[in-house]
Design a protein around this motif. Structure first.
Motif, PDB file in Angstrom:
ATOM      1  N   MET A 113      28.775  36.735  -7.345  1.00 37.61           N
ATOM      2  CA  MET A 113      27.775  36.290  -8.275  1.00 37.61           C
ATOM      3  C   MET A 113      27.650  34.961  -8.113  1.00 37.61           C
ATOM      4  SD  MET A 113      28.493  38.768 -11.580  1.00 37.61           S
ATOM      5  CE  MET A 113      30.150  38.174 -11.872  1.00 37.61           C
ATOM      6  N   THR A 114      26.527  34.337  -7.734  1.00 35.47           N
ATOM      7  CA  THR A 114      26.145  32.926  -7.816  1.00 35.47           C
ATOM      8  C   THR A 114      25.128  32.665  -8.470  1.00 35.47           C
ATOM      9  OG1 THR A 114      24.831  33.159  -5.770  1.00 35.47           O
ATOM     10  CG2 THR A 114      27.270  32.918  -5.355  1.00 35.47           C
ATOM     11  N   ARG A 115      24.941  31.321  -8.759  1.00 37.49           N
ATOM     12  CA  ARG A 115      23.974  30.831  -9.628  1.00 37.49           C
ATOM     13  C   ARG A 115      23.716  29.276  -9.429  1.00 37.49           C
ATOM     14  NH1 ARG A 115      25.416  27.887 -14.709  1.00 37.49           N
ATOM     15  NH2 ARG A 115      27.649  28.083 -14.743  1.00 37.49           N
ATOM     16  N   VAL A 116      22.576  28.904  -9.751  1.00 41.20           N
ATOM     17  CA  VAL A 116      22.418  27.415  -9.878  1.00 41.20           C
ATOM     18  C   VAL A 116      23.141  26.895 -11.168  1.00 41.20           C
ATOM     19  CG1 VAL A 116      20.579  25.492  -9.749  1.00 41.20           C
ATOM     20  CG2 VAL A 116      20.184  27.678  -8.464  1.00 41.20           C
ATOM     21  N   VAL A 117      23.909  26.209 -10.968  1.00 40.59           N
ATOM     22  CA  VAL A 117      24.818  25.535 -12.129  1.00 40.59           C
ATOM     23  C   VAL A 117      23.895  24.433 -12.933  1.00 40.59           C
ATOM     24  CG1 VAL A 117      27.037  24.486 -12.953  1.00 40.59           C
ATOM     25  CG2 VAL A 117      26.760  25.977 -11.159  1.00 40.59           C
ATOM     26  N   HIS A 118      23.659  24.706 -14.248  1.00 44.40           N
ATOM     27  CA  HIS A 118      22.985  23.926 -15.035  1.00 44.40           C
ATOM     28  C   HIS A 118      23.542  22.448 -14.972  1.00 44.40           C
ATOM     29  CE1 HIS A 118      20.586  22.157 -18.375  1.00 44.40           C
ATOM     30  NE2 HIS A 118      19.809  23.016 -18.397  1.00 44.40           N
ATOM     31  N   PRO A 119      22.462  21.361 -14.940  1.00 40.92           N
ATOM     32  CA  PRO A 119      23.233  20.012 -14.835  1.00 40.92           C
ATOM     33  C   PRO A 119      23.940  19.643 -15.874  1.00 40.92           C
ATOM     34  CG  PRO A 119      20.967  20.190 -14.280  1.00 40.92           C
ATOM     35  CD  PRO A 119      21.124  21.428 -14.813  1.00 40.92           C
ATOM     36  N   ILE A 120      23.741  20.124 -17.255  1.00 42.74           N
ATOM     37  CA  ILE A 120      24.461  19.836 -18.577  1.00 42.74           C
ATOM     38  C   ILE A 120      25.974  20.406 -18.152  1.00 42.74           C
ATOM     39  CG2 ILE A 120      25.209  20.503 -20.814  1.00 42.74           C
ATOM     40  CD1 ILE A 120      21.904  20.504 -21.276  1.00 42.74           C
ATOM     41  N   GLU A 121      26.035  21.468 -17.445  1.00 43.61           N
ATOM     42  CA  GLU A 121      27.580  22.093 -17.273  1.00 43.61           C
ATOM     43  C   GLU A 121      28.222  21.203 -16.268  1.00 43.61           C
ATOM     44  OE1 GLU A 121      30.094  26.148 -16.051  1.00 43.61           O
ATOM     45  OE2 GLU A 121      27.974  26.226 -16.459  1.00 43.61           O
ATOM     46  N   VAL A 122      27.316  20.831 -15.212  1.00 41.91           N
ATOM     47  CA  VAL A 122      27.931  20.156 -14.208  1.00 41.91           C
ATOM     48  C   VAL A 122      28.346  18.668 -14.630  1.00 41.91           C
ATOM     49  CG1 VAL A 122      27.569  18.659 -11.974  1.00 41.91           C
ATOM     50  CG2 VAL A 122      26.711  20.953 -12.305  1.00 41.91           C
ATOM     51  N   ARG A 123      27.775  18.264 -15.615  1.00 47.22           N
ATOM     52  CA  ARG A 123      28.238  17.041 -16.135  1.00 47.22           C
ATOM     53  C   ARG A 123      29.152  17.081 -17.285  1.00 47.22           C
ATOM     54  NH1 ARG A 123      29.754  11.979 -15.829  1.00 47.22           N
ATOM     55  NH2 ARG A 123      29.315  10.783 -17.784  1.00 47.22           N
ATOM     56  N   TYR A 154      31.781  19.268 -16.786  1.00 42.51           N
ATOM     57  CA  TYR A 154      32.917  19.422 -16.071  1.00 42.51           C
ATOM     58  C   TYR A 154      33.339  18.069 -15.491  1.00 42.51           C
ATOM     59  CZ  TYR A 154      34.098  24.284 -16.411  1.00 42.51           C
ATOM     60  OH  TYR A 154      34.435  25.497 -16.880  1.00 42.51           O
ATOM     61  N   GLU A 155      32.284  17.345 -15.219  1.00 42.65           N
ATOM     62  CA  GLU A 155      32.640  15.961 -14.750  1.00 42.65           C
ATOM     63  C   GLU A 155      33.449  15.074 -15.670  1.00 42.65           C
ATOM     64  OE1 GLU A 155      29.010  15.205 -11.475  1.00 42.65           O
ATOM     65  OE2 GLU A 155      28.989  14.146 -13.543  1.00 42.65           O
ATOM     66  N   ARG A 176      38.914  13.054 -17.929  1.00 41.15           N
ATOM     67  CA  ARG A 176      39.849  12.917 -18.733  1.00 41.15           C
ATOM     68  C   ARG A 176      40.954  13.658 -18.543  1.00 41.15           C
ATOM     69  NH1 ARG A 176      35.647  13.515 -24.039  1.00 41.15           N
ATOM     70  NH2 ARG A 176      34.357  11.870 -23.486  1.00 41.15           N
ATOM     71  N   LEU A 177      40.883  14.836 -17.828  1.00 45.47           N
ATOM     72  CA  LEU A 177      42.115  15.693 -17.601  1.00 45.47           C
ATOM     73  C   LEU A 177      42.245  16.076 -16.175  1.00 45.47           C
ATOM     74  CD1 LEU A 177      43.977  17.498 -19.187  1.00 45.47           C
ATOM     75  CD2 LEU A 177      42.552  19.133 -19.049  1.00 45.47           C
ATOM     76  N   ARG A 178      43.263  15.921 -15.378  1.00 47.47           N
ATOM     77  CA  ARG A 178      43.549  16.373 -14.281  1.00 47.47           C
ATOM     78  C   ARG A 178      44.520  17.163 -14.052  1.00 47.47           C
ATOM     79  NH1 ARG A 178      41.363  11.925 -11.096  1.00 47.47           N
ATOM     80  NH2 ARG A 178      41.442  13.703  -9.349  1.00 47.47           N
ATOM     81  N   LEU A 179      44.061  18.444 -13.699  1.00 49.18           N
ATOM     82  CA  LEU A 179      44.805  19.602 -13.364  1.00 49.18           C
ATOM     83  C   LEU A 179      44.640  20.164 -11.976  1.00 49.18           C
ATOM     84  CD1 LEU A 179      43.401  21.498 -16.471  1.00 49.18           C
ATOM     85  CD2 LEU A 179      45.609  20.013 -16.241  1.00 49.18           C
ATOM     86  N   GLU A 180      44.736  19.301 -10.985  1.00 49.65           N
ATOM     87  CA  GLU A 180      44.625  19.567  -9.722  1.00 49.65           C
ATOM     88  C   GLU A 180      45.798  20.187  -9.143  1.00 49.65           C
ATOM     89  OE1 GLU A 180      43.473  16.898 -10.802  1.00 49.65           O
ATOM     90  OE2 GLU A 180      41.772  16.227  -9.650  1.00 49.65           O
ATOM     91  N   HIS A 181      47.215  19.827  -9.918  1.00 49.91           N
ATOM     92  CA  HIS A 181      48.259  20.310  -9.502  1.00 49.91           C
ATOM     93  C   HIS A 181      48.519  21.797  -9.800  1.00 49.91           C
ATOM     94  CE1 HIS A 181      48.518  19.309 -13.763  1.00 49.91           C
ATOM     95  NE2 HIS A 181      49.473  19.885 -13.668  1.00 49.91           N
ATOM     96  N   LEU A 182      47.802  22.431 -10.749  1.00 53.73           N
ATOM     97  CA  LEU A 182      48.066  23.650 -10.791  1.00 53.73           C
ATOM     98  C   LEU A 182      47.256  24.798  -9.712  1.00 53.73           C
ATOM     99  CD1 LEU A 182      46.789  23.567 -14.637  1.00 53.73           C
ATOM    100  CD2 LEU A 182      49.168  23.619 -13.822  1.00 53.73           C
ATOM    101  N   THR A 194      33.875  25.486  -8.701  1.00 53.26           N
ATOM    102  CA  THR A 194      32.729  25.658  -9.759  1.00 53.26           C
ATOM    103  C   THR A 194      32.747  27.218 -10.123  1.00 53.26           C
ATOM    104  OG1 THR A 194      32.080  24.284  -8.260  1.00 53.26           O
ATOM    105  CG2 THR A 194      30.242  25.587  -9.418  1.00 53.26           C
ATOM    106  N   ASP A 195      32.216  27.269 -11.280  1.00 52.34           N
ATOM    107  CA  ASP A 195      31.771  28.234 -12.078  1.00 52.34           C
ATOM    108  C   ASP A 195      30.578  29.136 -11.350  1.00 52.34           C
ATOM    109  OD1 ASP A 195      30.555  30.172 -14.100  1.00 52.34           O
ATOM    110  OD2 ASP A 195      31.913  29.335 -15.517  1.00 52.34           O
TER     111      ASP A 195
END
Length: 212
Positions: free
Chosen positions: A1-11, A13-14, A19-25, A204-205
């Protein structure tokens, strides 16, 4: 299931990732933690989502394969927009069993649902500690075999103890350590499992209905 992510959601998550780095998980653990933080706008949630990658992958695989999703509250069902859920309060005979056995309706609903739901279902408790307590009792008795339990009930009475018992049970699970929890957290966990694209390094969601 794919979609065009709304700009508000993109922003959103940015900002979250600034503020929060979770790349180690691991990927799904990160996706679940980020979605809970995104849903609540509270970065302190990042350290309070207790799970492991194997449990999340098992739950995700079950959901994507069409396993039944059983939830304790209608609000949880309403928040998972991509598929139908069974709500334990809607099981036939809930009120009668609760009155006869001195149970809460949520616990009675779990007992009734367990009689018909096959092994390998995903169960989510976001509201009622007594529902989680009954689920654990049935699992210990061999009457319930979930692929994953999302056990994040909220409250001052019984919630902490029920979630601790879930973690001690050995069941594949997602929980939170304290009194906090609730429907939004349960919904966020489930939607993260359903919508996260594990091939996307940015996680990406892919929710076609929008963010929870």
């Amino acid at each position: 299931m794919t979609r065009v992510v709304h700009p508000i959601e993109v922003r959103s998550y940015e900002i979250l990732r600034s503020r929060l780095r979770l790349e180690h998980l691991p990927p799904l653990t990160r996706a679940v933690a980020e979605r809970v933080v995104h849903t609540t706008a509270d970065t302190s949630w990042a350290g309070e989502v207790l799970t492991d990658e194997a449990a999340l992958r098992a739950g995700r695989a079950a959901l994507l394969a069409g396993a039944e999703l059983v939830v304790d509250a209608r609000m949880v069902a309403a928040g998972v927009t991509s598929r139908a859920s069974s709500v334990v309060l809607d099981e036939p005979g809930v009120a009668e069993l609760a009155a006869a056995e001195g149970l809460t309706r949520s616990a009675a609903g779990v007992r009734l649902a367990a009689r018909r739901v096959p092994a390998g279902a995903v169960w989510a408790v976001g509201n009622a500690p007594t529902a989680l307590q009954e689920l654990l009792r049935l699992a210990a008795a061999g009457e319930l075999a979930p692929a994953l339990v999302v056990g994040v009930p909220v409250g001052f009475v019984g919630a902490v103890e029920a979630k601790a018992a879930l973690r001690a049970s050995g069941l594949p699970a997602v929980s939170t350590p304290g009194e906090r929890g609730g429907t939004p957290v349960a919904v966020a966990v489930l939607n993260a499992l359903l919508y996260t694209d594990l091939t996307d390094t940015d996680l990406t969601d892919t929710d076609p209905e929008g963010p929870a």
